[in-house]
Write an enzyme that holds these catalytic residues in place. Sequence first.
Site, PDB file in Angstrom:
ATOM      1  N   ASP A  21     -40.550 -31.551  -7.596  1.00  0.00           N
ATOM      2  CA  ASP A  21     -41.652 -31.491  -8.578  1.00  0.00           C
ATOM      3  C   ASP A  21     -43.018 -31.759  -7.968  1.00  0.00           C
ATOM      4  O   ASP A  21     -43.919 -32.263  -8.645  1.00  0.00           O
ATOM      5  CB  ASP A  21     -41.437 -32.509  -9.720  1.00  0.00           C
ATOM      6  CG  ASP A  21     -40.081 -32.366 -10.368  1.00  0.00           C
ATOM      7  OD1 ASP A  21     -39.620 -31.224 -10.476  1.00  0.00           O
ATOM      8  OD2 ASP A  21     -39.497 -33.389 -10.753  1.00  0.00           O
ATOM      9  N   GLY A  23     -45.068 -29.572  -7.128  1.00  0.00           N
ATOM     10  CA  GLY A  23     -45.998 -28.494  -7.504  1.00  0.00           C
ATOM     11  C   GLY A  23     -46.036 -27.426  -6.417  1.00  0.00           C
ATOM     12  O   GLY A  23     -47.101 -26.921  -6.073  1.00  0.00           O
ATOM     13  N   LYS A  24     -44.839 -27.075  -5.918  1.00  0.00           N
ATOM     14  CA  LYS A  24     -44.751 -26.079  -4.837  1.00  0.00           C
ATOM     15  C   LYS A  24     -45.137 -24.680  -5.322  1.00  0.00           C
ATOM     16  O   LYS A  24     -45.581 -23.846  -4.552  1.00  0.00           O
ATOM     17  CB  LYS A  24     -43.308 -26.029  -4.293  1.00  0.00           C
ATOM     18  CG  LYS A  24     -42.847 -27.344  -3.691  1.00  0.00           C
ATOM     19  CD  LYS A  24     -41.413 -27.268  -3.216  1.00  0.00           C
ATOM     20  CE  LYS A  24     -40.353 -27.541  -4.236  1.00  0.00           C
ATOM     21  NZ  LYS A  24     -40.284 -28.888  -4.793  1.00  0.00           N
ATOM     22  N   GLY A  48     -36.776 -26.305 -11.189  1.00  0.00           N
ATOM     23  CA  GLY A  48     -37.432 -25.772 -12.383  1.00  0.00           C
ATOM     24  C   GLY A  48     -38.888 -25.518 -12.099  1.00  0.00           C
ATOM     25  O   GLY A  48     -39.574 -26.390 -11.580  1.00  0.00           O
ATOM     26  N   HIS A  49     -39.323 -24.309 -12.341  1.00  0.00           N
ATOM     27  CA  HIS A  49     -40.751 -24.065 -12.220  1.00  0.00           C
ATOM     28  C   HIS A  49     -41.201 -23.228 -13.402  1.00  0.00           C
ATOM     29  O   HIS A  49     -40.493 -22.352 -13.871  1.00  0.00           O
ATOM     30  CB  HIS A  49     -41.123 -23.399 -10.893  1.00  0.00           C
ATOM     31  CG  HIS A  49     -40.107 -22.435 -10.401  1.00  0.00           C
ATOM     32  ND1 HIS A  49     -39.209 -22.744  -9.413  1.00  0.00           N
ATOM     33  CD2 HIS A  49     -39.820 -21.185 -10.797  1.00  0.00           C
ATOM     34  CE1 HIS A  49     -38.426 -21.707  -9.207  1.00  0.00           C
ATOM     35  NE2 HIS A  49     -38.763 -20.757 -10.032  1.00  0.00           N
ATOM     36  N   GLN A 232     -36.266 -28.628  -4.696  1.00  0.00           N
ATOM     37  CA  GLN A 232     -36.210 -30.102  -4.673  1.00  0.00           C
ATOM     38  C   GLN A 232     -37.149 -30.650  -3.588  1.00  0.00           C
ATOM     39  O   GLN A 232     -38.128 -30.014  -3.275  1.00  0.00           O
ATOM     40  CB  GLN A 232     -34.769 -30.604  -4.479  1.00  0.00           C
ATOM     41  CG  GLN A 232     -33.856 -30.368  -5.683  1.00  0.00           C
ATOM     42  CD  GLN A 232     -33.270 -28.978  -5.738  1.00  0.00           C
ATOM     43  OE1 GLN A 232     -32.836 -28.432  -4.754  1.00  0.00           O
ATOM     44  NE2 GLN A 232     -33.251 -28.386  -6.920  1.00  0.00           N
ATOM     45  N   THR A 247     -29.705 -35.086  -4.441  1.00  0.00           N
ATOM     46  CA  THR A 247     -28.983 -33.905  -4.886  1.00  0.00           C
ATOM     47  C   THR A 247     -27.878 -33.620  -3.864  1.00  0.00           C
ATOM     48  O   THR A 247     -27.691 -34.384  -2.917  1.00  0.00           O
ATOM     49  CB  THR A 247     -29.940 -32.718  -5.117  1.00  0.00           C
ATOM     50  OG1 THR A 247     -29.211 -31.676  -5.781  1.00  0.00           O
ATOM     51  CG2 THR A 247     -30.547 -32.194  -3.816  1.00  0.00           C
TER      52      THR A 247
HETATM   53  P1  IMP Z   1     -28.691 -32.905  -9.375  1.00  0.00           P
HETATM   54  O1  IMP Z   1     -29.342 -32.110  -8.315  1.00  0.00           O
HETATM   55  O2  IMP Z   1     -28.759 -32.264 -10.745  1.00  0.00           O
HETATM   56  O3  IMP Z   1     -27.295 -33.317  -9.017  1.00  0.00           O
HETATM   57  O4  IMP Z   1     -29.490 -34.295  -9.557  1.00  0.00           O
HETATM   58  C1  IMP Z   1     -29.532 -35.280  -8.535  1.00  0.00           C
HETATM   59  C2  IMP Z   1     -30.915 -35.926  -8.492  1.00  0.00           C
HETATM   60  O5  IMP Z   1     -31.863 -34.986  -8.033  1.00  0.00           O
HETATM   61  C3  IMP Z   1     -31.437 -36.396  -9.853  1.00  0.00           C
HETATM   62  O6  IMP Z   1     -32.235 -37.537  -9.662  1.00  0.00           O
HETATM   63  C4  IMP Z   1     -32.300 -35.235 -10.303  1.00  0.00           C
HETATM   64  O7  IMP Z   1     -33.277 -35.640 -11.241  1.00  0.00           O
HETATM   65  C5  IMP Z   1     -32.907 -34.827  -8.993  1.00  0.00           C
HETATM   66  N1  IMP Z   1     -33.337 -33.432  -8.932  1.00  0.00           N
HETATM   67  C6  IMP Z   1     -32.571 -32.345  -8.694  1.00  0.00           C
HETATM   68  N2  IMP Z   1     -33.311 -31.237  -8.669  1.00  0.00           N
HETATM   69  C7  IMP Z   1     -34.576 -31.613  -8.852  1.00  0.00           C
HETATM   70  C8  IMP Z   1     -35.833 -30.907  -8.871  1.00  0.00           C
HETATM   71  O8  IMP Z   1     -35.912 -29.678  -8.688  1.00  0.00           O
HETATM   72  N3  IMP Z   1     -36.928 -31.672  -9.091  1.00  0.00           N
HETATM   73  C9  IMP Z   1     -36.864 -33.019  -9.242  1.00  0.00           C
HETATM   74  N4  IMP Z   1     -35.744 -33.714  -9.210  1.00  0.00           N
HETATM   75  C10 IMP Z   1     -34.601 -33.017  -9.025  1.00  0.00           C
END
Ligand code: IMP
Length: 417
Positions: A21, A23-24, A48-49, A232, A247
Amino acid sequence: MQNILSSLGPVTAVIGAQWGDEGKGKVVDMLAERYDIIARACGGANAGHTIVVGAQKHVFHLLPSGCLHPGKTVVLGSGMVIHLPTLLEEIQTLKQARIDIVDRLWIAANAHILLDAHKAVDARQEEQRAQATGEGIGTTKRGIGPAYMEKTGRTGLRMESLLLPEKSLQEALHTQLRHIEELYGIQTDANMEEQNLREARSLLGKRISHDAPAHLAANMSQGKSVLIEGAQGVLLDIDHGTYPYVTSSATTIAGALQGLGIAPQKLTSCIGVAKAYCTRVGAGTFATEADEECQNRLRERGGEYGATTGRPRRCGWLHLPDLNKGAILNGFTHWNITKLDVLDKEESIPVGVGMQDDGTVQWKQMPGWCESTAGITLFEDLPTNAQSYVRFIEEQTGVPAAFIGTGPKREEMITRA
Ligand code: IMP
C-alpha cells in the site's frame, strides 16, 4: 524528466519498500506508457489498487494497474496464485469500459489456480489462530497462504491444467478438493469450482503461455521493454519480512524475477516505493507506529483504508532501518517517496533512525514545513524543510529520490533528473 525516464533502461521494477500500500500505482501508471510489457510476478488477489475506469473507480486485485494503457502486453507470471472468477470479473469490468485486454494478456502456464476452497481454508485458519492466540495474522482472506501451501506441497493445480481434456481436468480438481477436505476438514463445492474453471478456460485457454520465461526472453531480445509491477511490500516478504505476519510469497525483486523467470542481469533499474510516513494493515510488529491521535490524523489525511479489505490502516512514521533493509535486499536504484503532502501540517516529524539497546526506537525529530506541497512538481518549489526531509532519506539510504508524490492525481509528482 526525460533523462531520468530514459536512464531507467528496458527492464524496470517497482517494488514496495514497506508493508504494501505504498502507492505504487501512480509511478507504474506514469512509467507504463513507456514500456511494452507490464508484468505481475507473484501474489494474488491480496493486492489491491484503485483504477478509474470511465467515470467509475474500481479496485483491481490481479491485473497490474498498468493494464489500462492501450496496446500494452500484460503478463501474469508463474509466481502468482490466480483466483479465476476475480480475474474474469476484472476483465469484464474493463470490457464494459471498452477496454479489451484478453488478446494482449498472457498467463504463465505454471501460475497456480487459487480455488474458492483456498479462501475458505484461509478464513478457517485465521479463526483458529485467533482462538489460539487472541489474534490472527490479519490476512486478506483471499486464500493466499493455503494456495501457496498447495504449491510448495506440490499438490496444486496450475493454469496449464485448464488445457487438459475435460475429464482429466475434473479428476485433477476433484483430487485437489478431496485433499483440501481431508487436510482441513472443510466443505468444498466441486460444481461451483468446476464451473469457474470452465468459464476461465473458454475465455483464457488461448492466453496461457506454455513457456512464459522463453516468451518474455524472446520479446526482450526483439527490443521489447518490461515494467515489473511488484505486489505487497518488502516487509511482508516470506523470507525477509516480519514473519509470521507476512504474506506467503517473495515480495522482493528477487521474488519478482523468479516469479517471471527473468534473469537478474537483465534488470536495468529497481524503484523502491515508500510513503513519506508508514502504514500497515493486519497484525504484527510496527516499531514506529504512532499514538492514536497521530494515527487518526495521518489516516484521515492520507485516506489510509485498505483497498482490498477496507480495513483502517495502522499509521506511523518512517523507519529508516527498514528502508535500508529494502535497499539492501533489492538494490534500489531510485526511490519514489509517495504522499509527501500528507505531512504538510505536521509541526515536527518523528523519524525512526535506529533501535536502542532496550529494543525501543531511536527517534530523530525532523522539522515540519507547515505549508502546502500539494501538486508541486519541481523539487526546488518544495518548502526548505520538505527538501531537507527528502534529502535526509537520500543521505541515510544512499538512494536518490527520483520521484516524489505530492497528491493523488497523476500529474502531482516531482520527477527529478
Ligand atoms: P495474505 O497475503 O492475505 O495472506 O495476508 C498476510 C498479510 O499481508 C496481512 O497482514 C495482510 O494485510 C498483508 N497484505 C497482503 N497483501 C497486501 C497488500 O497488497 N497490501 C497491504 N498488505 C497486504
